[in-house]
Design a protein around this motif. Structure first.
Motif, PDB file in Angstrom:
ATOM      1  N   LEU A   1       0.833  -1.209   0.000  1.00  0.00           N
ATOM      2  CA  LEU A   1       0.000   0.000   0.000  1.00  0.00           C
ATOM      3  C   LEU A   1       0.871   1.264   0.000  1.00  0.00           C
ATOM      4  CD1 LEU A   1      -2.772  -1.251   2.431  1.00  0.00           C
ATOM      5  CD2 LEU A   1      -3.097  -0.614   0.022  1.00  0.00           C
ATOM      6  N   ALA A   2       1.950   1.231   0.762  1.00  0.00           N
ATOM      7  CA  ALA A   2       2.833   2.409   0.813  1.00  0.00           C
ATOM      8  C   ALA A   2       3.495   2.647  -0.545  1.00  0.00           C
ATOM      9  CB  ALA A   2       3.888   2.224   1.905  1.00  0.00           C
ATOM     10  N   PHE A   3       3.956   1.563  -1.192  1.00  0.00           N
ATOM     11  CA  PHE A   3       4.553   1.725  -2.534  1.00  0.00           C
ATOM     12  C   PHE A   3       3.506   2.262  -3.514  1.00  0.00           C
ATOM     13  CE2 PHE A   3       8.239  -1.299  -1.726  1.00  0.00           C
ATOM     14  CZ  PHE A   3       9.225  -0.402  -2.116  1.00  0.00           C
ATOM     15  N   ALA A   4       2.295   1.718  -3.432  1.00  0.00           N
ATOM     16  CA  ALA A   4       1.243   2.151  -4.369  1.00  0.00           C
ATOM     17  C   ALA A   4       0.913   3.630  -4.162  1.00  0.00           C
ATOM     18  CB  ALA A   4      -0.003   1.285  -4.185  1.00  0.00           C
ATOM     19  N   LYS A   5       0.842   4.046  -2.896  1.00  0.00           N
ATOM     20  CA  LYS A   5       0.559   5.462  -2.621  1.00  0.00           C
ATOM     21  C   LYS A   5       1.687   6.348  -3.136  1.00  0.00           C
ATOM     22  CE  LYS A   5      -2.476   4.611   1.277  1.00  0.00           C
ATOM     23  NZ  LYS A   5      -2.498   4.202   2.679  1.00  0.00           N
ATOM     24  N   ALA A   6       2.900   5.779  -3.235  1.00  0.00           N
ATOM     25  CA  ALA A   6       4.052   6.537  -3.748  1.00  0.00           C
ATOM     26  C   ALA A   6       4.180   6.384  -5.264  1.00  0.00           C
ATOM     27  CB  ALA A   6       5.326   6.080  -3.047  1.00  0.00           C
ATOM     28  N   GLY A   7       3.196   5.753  -5.899  1.00  0.00           N
ATOM     29  CA  GLY A   7       3.144   5.739  -7.365  1.00  0.00           C
ATOM     30  C   GLY A   7       3.715   4.527  -8.056  1.00  0.00           C
TER      31      GLY A   7
END
Ligand SMILES: NC(=O)c1ccc[n+]([C@@H]2O[C@H](COP(=O)([O-])OP(=O)(O)OC[C@H]3O[C@@H](n4cnc5c(N)ncnc54)[C@H](O)[C@@H]3O)[C@@H](O)[C@H]2O)c1
Length: 260
Positions: free
Chosen positions: A27-33
């Motif tokens: 989720l953190a990677f996805a939020k960072a694009g």
């Protein structure tokens, strides 16, 4: 202070990404694009992760693969490389707590499960990620070890052995690829409230009763805090860090948790 990362245009493979630390990191990677190729056990959790990530506007694929299965792991990596063309970051995170008991109460199956998932699983990731990243000009790899990868703990001898092994793999592979623009690091979390911690100590309460006295900061960490370390180590902010096992444990190790 709000720390943000920009991984847009980057492609990440997360192995053991369905629940706990892996899911929080996805989720953190996805939020960072970043685009994600996620693997793990549990098709339902994989599908629910996809549903949670898709509104963030990045690409995500999920494949259920057992890290003990070398052929399936080769296929997983082939699919991920074909899907995205290039994998920039790998997070090898799959792990199981195994049976918590003194060493003389463990049998061959207990030993094999821990070593095969926690150690062979990382090997089964590295052996495909390194040649791919070498051919593509670089990358960053993070492997999940544990605080129990830098200390011993009664009743978790083989779990500890598997996690010490992860650091041996990490250090050695980091040296093999140090001139290839690939960094390889490990994370060594203390207690993180996830299904694994509850499984290791039987219940959430029992986990708290056992580990809280060993944590100077007086709390068990949230998976999102571990995710932040994975993003840092995967980012250009960590451009000169390789071959490290970064302990993230609320101060337990330096306070002497290993002497208890
Ligand atoms: N929770 C903690 O306190 C803690 C502390 C230190 C290290 N760790 C490590 O962190 C990692 C993640 O654990 P977590 O705490 O988030 O627990 P978790 O149980 O929520 O996550 C484990 C992940 O590994 C996957 N997995 C398990 N067996 C697998 C297999 N055979 N093949 C493929 N995938 C498999 C699961 O599907 C899941 O995605 C593990 O390696 C664990 O040893 C956890």
């Amino acid at each position: 202070m709000n720390v943000t990362y920009d991984f847009s245009g980057k492609n990440v493979i997360l192995i053991g990404g369905t629940t706990g630390i892996g899911r929080a990191t996805a989720l953190a990677f996805a939020k960072a694009g970043a685009n994600l190729y996620v693997s793990g056990i549990g098709a339902d959790s994989g599908e629910s992760l996809k549903a949670e990530v898709k509104p963030l506007g990045v690409e995500i694929e999920f494949e259920e693969v057992d890290v003990r299965d070398s052929k399936a792991m080769a296929a997983l990596h082939k699919h991920a490389f074909e899907r995205f063309g290039r994998i920039d970051i790998a997070f090898n995170n799959a792990g199981v707590p195994g049976k918590t008991a003194p060493v003389h109460e463990l049998d061959d199956e207990d030993y094999d499960l821990l070593m095969d998932v926690n150690l062979r699983g990382i090997f089964n990731g590295l052996r495909h990620q390194v040649p791919h990243m070498t051919a593509k000009g670089g990358g960053a790899i993070v492997n999940t070890s544990s605080l129990f990868g830098v200390m011993g703990f009664a009743t978790t001898a083989v779990y500890c052995a598997s996690k010490w092994g992860v650091i041996g793999l990490t250090n050695s592979v980091a040296l093999e690829v140090a001139r290839k623009n690939i960094r390889v690091n490990a994370i060594a979390p203390g207690s993180v409230m996830t299904p694994l911690l509850r499984g290791m100590f039987g219940s959430e309460q029992s986990a708290k009763d056992t580990v809280l006295p060993m944590i100077p900061m007086g709390r068990i960490s949230d998976p999102s805090e571990i995710a932040q370390l994975v993003l840092f180590l995967s980012s250009d902010a960590a451009s000169f860090i390789t071959g490290q096992a970064v302990v993230i444990d609320g101060g337990g190790f330096v306070a002497g948790a290993d002497k208890l």
